[in-house]
Design a protein around this motif. Sequence first.
Motif, PDB file in Angstrom:
ATOM      1  N   GLY A   1     -16.131   6.194   9.001  1.00 42.25           N
ATOM      2  CA  GLY A   1     -14.967   7.046   9.224  1.00 42.25           C
ATOM      3  C   GLY A   1     -14.108   7.280   8.015  1.00 42.25           C
ATOM      4  N   GLY A   2     -14.411   6.574   6.915  1.00 41.24           N
ATOM      5  CA  GLY A   2     -13.653   6.780   5.687  1.00 41.24           C
ATOM      6  C   GLY A   2     -12.208   6.309   5.817  1.00 41.24           C
ATOM      7  N   ALA A   3     -11.409   6.738   4.866  1.00 39.94           N
ATOM      8  CA  ALA A   3      -9.996   6.346   4.857  1.00 39.94           C
ATOM      9  C   ALA A   3      -9.239   7.088   5.950  1.00 39.94           C
ATOM     10  CB  ALA A   3      -9.379   6.646   3.493  1.00 39.94           C
ATOM     11  N   ILE A   4      -8.322   6.408   6.600  1.00 42.84           N
ATOM     12  CA  ILE A   4      -7.465   7.042   7.599  1.00 42.84           C
ATOM     13  C   ILE A   4      -6.016   6.949   7.128  1.00 42.84           C
ATOM     14  CG2 ILE A   4      -9.080   6.397   9.422  1.00 42.84           C
ATOM     15  CD1 ILE A   4      -7.013   4.327  10.384  1.00 42.84           C
ATOM     16  N   ASP A   5      -5.146   7.704   7.776  1.00 39.29           N
ATOM     17  CA  ASP A   5      -3.725   7.681   7.450  1.00 39.29           C
ATOM     18  C   ASP A   5      -3.099   6.488   8.161  1.00 39.29           C
ATOM     19  OD1 ASP A   5      -1.078   8.102   6.896  1.00 39.29           O
ATOM     20  OD2 ASP A   5      -0.980  10.128   7.746  1.00 39.29           O
ATOM     21  N   VAL A   6      -3.192   5.338   7.529  1.00 39.20           N
ATOM     22  CA  VAL A   6      -2.737   4.098   8.157  1.00 39.20           C
ATOM     23  C   VAL A   6      -1.244   4.156   8.464  1.00 39.20           C
ATOM     24  CG1 VAL A   6      -2.488   1.608   7.846  1.00 39.20           C
ATOM     25  CG2 VAL A   6      -4.564   2.769   7.045  1.00 39.20           C
ATOM     26  N   GLU A   7      -0.462   4.645   7.524  1.00 40.33           N
ATOM     27  CA  GLU A   7       0.997   4.628   7.673  1.00 40.33           C
ATOM     28  C   GLU A   7       1.449   5.384   8.920  1.00 40.33           C
ATOM     29  OE1 GLU A   7       5.070   5.828   5.190  1.00 40.33           O
ATOM     30  OE2 GLU A   7       3.101   5.963   4.223  1.00 40.33           O
ATOM     31  N   HIS A   8       0.779   6.481   9.230  1.00 35.30           N
ATOM     32  CA  HIS A   8       1.229   7.337  10.336  1.00 35.30           C
ATOM     33  C   HIS A   8       0.294   7.288  11.540  1.00 35.30           C
ATOM     34  CE1 HIS A   8       3.041   9.226   6.655  1.00 35.30           C
ATOM     35  NE2 HIS A   8       4.111   9.053   7.409  1.00 35.30           N
ATOM     36  N   PHE A   9      -0.577   6.297  11.597  1.00 34.70           N
ATOM     37  CA  PHE A   9      -1.582   6.269  12.656  1.00 34.70           C
ATOM     38  C   PHE A   9      -0.958   6.226  14.050  1.00 34.70           C
ATOM     39  CE2 PHE A   9      -4.540   4.132  15.540  1.00 34.70           C
ATOM     40  CZ  PHE A   9      -5.659   4.926  15.384  1.00 34.70           C
ATOM     41  N   PHE A  10       0.140   5.507  14.202  1.00 36.27           N
ATOM     42  CA  PHE A  10       0.735   5.345  15.532  1.00 36.27           C
ATOM     43  C   PHE A  10       1.873   6.327  15.794  1.00 36.27           C
ATOM     44  CE2 PHE A  10      -1.105   1.152  14.568  1.00 36.27           C
ATOM     45  CZ  PHE A  10      -1.918   1.008  15.680  1.00 36.27           C
TER      46      PHE A  10
ATOM     47  N   TYR B   1      -8.956  -0.094   5.999  1.00 34.39           N
ATOM     48  CA  TYR B   1      -9.049   1.293   6.476  1.00 34.39           C
ATOM     49  C   TYR B   1      -8.605   2.293   5.413  1.00 34.39           C
ATOM     50  CZ  TYR B   1     -10.555   0.304  11.193  1.00 34.39           C
ATOM     51  OH  TYR B   1     -11.310  -0.065  12.283  1.00 34.39           O
ATOM     52  N   ARG B   2      -8.266   1.778   4.236  1.00 32.91           N
ATOM     53  CA  ARG B   2      -7.978   2.646   3.099  1.00 32.91           C
ATOM     54  C   ARG B   2      -9.129   2.662   2.089  1.00 32.91           C
ATOM     55  NH1 ARG B   2      -2.531   0.857   4.283  1.00 32.91           N
ATOM     56  NH2 ARG B   2      -1.041   2.598   4.115  1.00 32.91           N
ATOM     57  N   ILE B   3      -9.695   1.471   1.848  1.00 31.50           N
ATOM     58  CA  ILE B   3     -10.795   1.299   0.898  1.00 31.50           C
ATOM     59  C   ILE B   3     -11.754   0.252   1.454  1.00 31.50           C
ATOM     60  CG2 ILE B   3      -9.495   1.985  -1.182  1.00 31.50           C
ATOM     61  CD1 ILE B   3      -8.947  -0.967  -1.720  1.00 31.50           C
ATOM     62  N   PRO B   4     -12.997   0.222   0.985  1.00 28.85           N
ATOM     63  CA  PRO B   4     -13.926  -0.813   1.455  1.00 28.85           C
ATOM     64  C   PRO B   4     -13.416  -2.209   1.123  1.00 28.85           C
ATOM     65  CG  PRO B   4     -15.085   0.930   0.260  1.00 28.85           C
ATOM     66  CD  PRO B   4     -13.624   1.162   0.036  1.00 28.85           C
ATOM     67  N   GLY B   5     -13.696  -3.151   2.019  1.00 22.12           N
ATOM     68  CA  GLY B   5     -13.220  -4.503   1.766  1.00 22.12           C
ATOM     69  C   GLY B   5     -13.937  -5.547   2.597  1.00 22.12           C
TER      70      GLY B   5
ATOM     71  N   PRO C   1      -7.060  -3.608  12.770  1.00 25.40           N
ATOM     72  CA  PRO C   1      -8.205  -4.518  12.733  1.00 25.40           C
ATOM     73  C   PRO C   1      -8.880  -4.462  11.367  1.00 25.40           C
ATOM     74  CG  PRO C   1      -8.278  -3.044  14.641  1.00 25.40           C
ATOM     75  CD  PRO C   1      -7.219  -2.520  13.753  1.00 25.40           C
ATOM     76  N   VAL C   2      -9.669  -5.478  11.064  1.00 23.17           N
ATOM     77  CA  VAL C   2     -10.412  -5.474   9.804  1.00 23.17           C
ATOM     78  C   VAL C   2     -11.717  -4.705   9.997  1.00 23.17           C
ATOM     79  CG1 VAL C   2     -11.666  -6.886   8.126  1.00 23.17           C
ATOM     80  CG2 VAL C   2      -9.403  -7.609   8.936  1.00 23.17           C
TER      81      VAL C   2
ATOM     82  N   ALA D   1       0.835  -1.204   0.000  1.00 30.12           N
ATOM     83  CA  ALA D   1       0.000   0.000   0.000  1.00 30.12           C
ATOM     84  C   ALA D   1       0.871   1.255   0.000  1.00 30.12           C
ATOM     85  CB  ALA D   1      -0.926  -0.007   1.216  1.00 30.12           C
ATOM     86  N   ARG D   2       1.919   1.242   0.787  1.00 31.24           N
ATOM     87  CA  ARG D   2       2.804   2.410   0.833  1.00 31.24           C
ATOM     88  C   ARG D   2       3.508   2.635  -0.497  1.00 31.24           C
ATOM     89  NH1 ARG D   2       5.630   1.841   6.887  1.00 31.24           N
ATOM     90  NH2 ARG D   2       3.640   1.693   8.041  1.00 31.24           N
ATOM     91  N   ALA D   3       3.643   1.566  -1.273  1.00 30.84           N
ATOM     92  CA  ALA D   3       4.263   1.684  -2.598  1.00 30.84           C
ATOM     93  C   ALA D   3       3.247   2.003  -3.692  1.00 30.84           C
ATOM     94  CB  ALA D   3       5.003   0.395  -2.939  1.00 30.84           C
ATOM     95  N   GLY D   4       1.961   2.157  -3.309  1.00 32.07           N
ATOM     96  CA  GLY D   4       0.944   2.571  -4.278  1.00 32.07           C
ATOM     97  C   GLY D   4       0.132   1.466  -4.887  1.00 32.07           C
ATOM     98  N   ALA D   5       0.235   0.237  -4.364  1.00 35.67           N
ATOM     99  CA  ALA D   5      -0.453  -0.895  -4.985  1.00 35.67           C
ATOM    100  C   ALA D   5      -1.969  -0.748  -4.972  1.00 35.67           C
ATOM    101  CB  ALA D   5      -0.053  -2.199  -4.288  1.00 35.67           C
ATOM    102  N   PHE D   6      -2.521  -0.013  -4.010  1.00 33.30           N
ATOM    103  CA  PHE D   6      -3.972   0.128  -3.908  1.00 33.30           C
ATOM    104  C   PHE D   6      -4.476   1.484  -4.395  1.00 33.30           C
ATOM    105  CE2 PHE D   6      -2.754  -3.178  -0.948  1.00 33.30           C
ATOM    106  CZ  PHE D   6      -3.695  -4.162  -1.209  1.00 33.30           C
ATOM    107  N   ASP D   7      -3.593   2.273  -4.959  1.00 32.41           N
ATOM    108  CA  ASP D   7      -4.011   3.565  -5.518  1.00 32.41           C
ATOM    109  C   ASP D   7      -4.943   3.322  -6.700  1.00 32.41           C
ATOM    110  OD1 ASP D   7      -2.284   4.586  -3.662  1.00 32.41           O
ATOM    111  OD2 ASP D   7      -0.816   5.359  -5.101  1.00 32.41           O
TER     112      ASP D   7
END
Length: 335
Positions: free
Chosen positions: A325-334, A257-261, A214-215, A71-77
């Motif tokens: 809640g829509g998409a969140i910033d997964v990479e920087h969440f913590f 948490y980026r797209i519906p699934g 979490p899913v 995802a960080r490399a853009g695979a889900f863009d």
Amino acid sequence: GHGRTIAILAEYDALPEIGHACGHNIIATAGVGAFLAIHALYEKDPAAVPGTVVLLGTPAEEGHSGKEVMARAGAFDGIDAAIMVHGYGYDCADQVWLGRRLLTVTYSGVAAHASAQPFMGRNALDAANLFYQGLGLMRQQMPPISRLHAVITDGGTRPSIITESATVQCYVRSKFPETLKELSDRVEDAAKGAALMTGTGVTVDWDEHPPSLPVRTNSPLTARWAEHEQTRGRQPLPAGVLDESIAASTDFGNVSYRIPGIHPLIKTADAEVALHTREFAAAAKTPAAESAALDGAYGLACTALDFLADDALAAAVTDEFARDGGAIDVEHFFD
């Protein structure tokens, strides 16, 4: 094609020493099978596939969060939804999957002769032991669905030497991103407190590999999956039927948490056969596993086509994702 885009995910990594004890061979077969079925339909009648279907092979799910790296490399863009299926002991449309983080704590003490001059030392193993015990006591005051489990990977060299260095690795799991973050802070405080009590130094290192969230399951997509599985003679259990305490973790949570699934479960083994066991690895290469892969492929293909062709379904999928809640910033969440 034009229109919406949906990804079908195919995990394929195995577990050291015991092979496909999580059934990723079934996941990959079902994902590839669904994609090939849709491709065959497209070649016969392009108008029957009014959108784009992407097959994504997703390695390193076991402990390394390969989907997050992708995802960080853009695979889900540019992808509007993602679907996959996982083998299990039940047919279950929606089961809890916990977020997970890895914490490595290293205590630094002072070596001394354990008999002649123990008072000159500072025992790193004592700190590791206090931290381990603290985790056990913390379980009383955390959500019942959350999980803490740890192992002391380095506890010294000889009984006659006050331990100079000790290391503890701990998994922290919880049902929601917010509770996972809060529990992580408490665990880190406990790790540092053990160092204070023993006069030792401490280093705290989070997430050697990216954490898993979490899913977040999308209900409209899940309902379509269940309908299609029923035509195969299966009756996927709805959310809440299986005890939510029977919960592990998956990096698909980061995708959700980026797209519906959706990440439904399909019966592959007897109910008493647990994931990550040799018994499940054996079950993953039986006729029942082949049936699960075939039925899983059918369900994924039909659900993907529904999402592409049914505007009302797609709108419901998008609306629920936004309400949750829509998409969140997964990479920087913590961070």
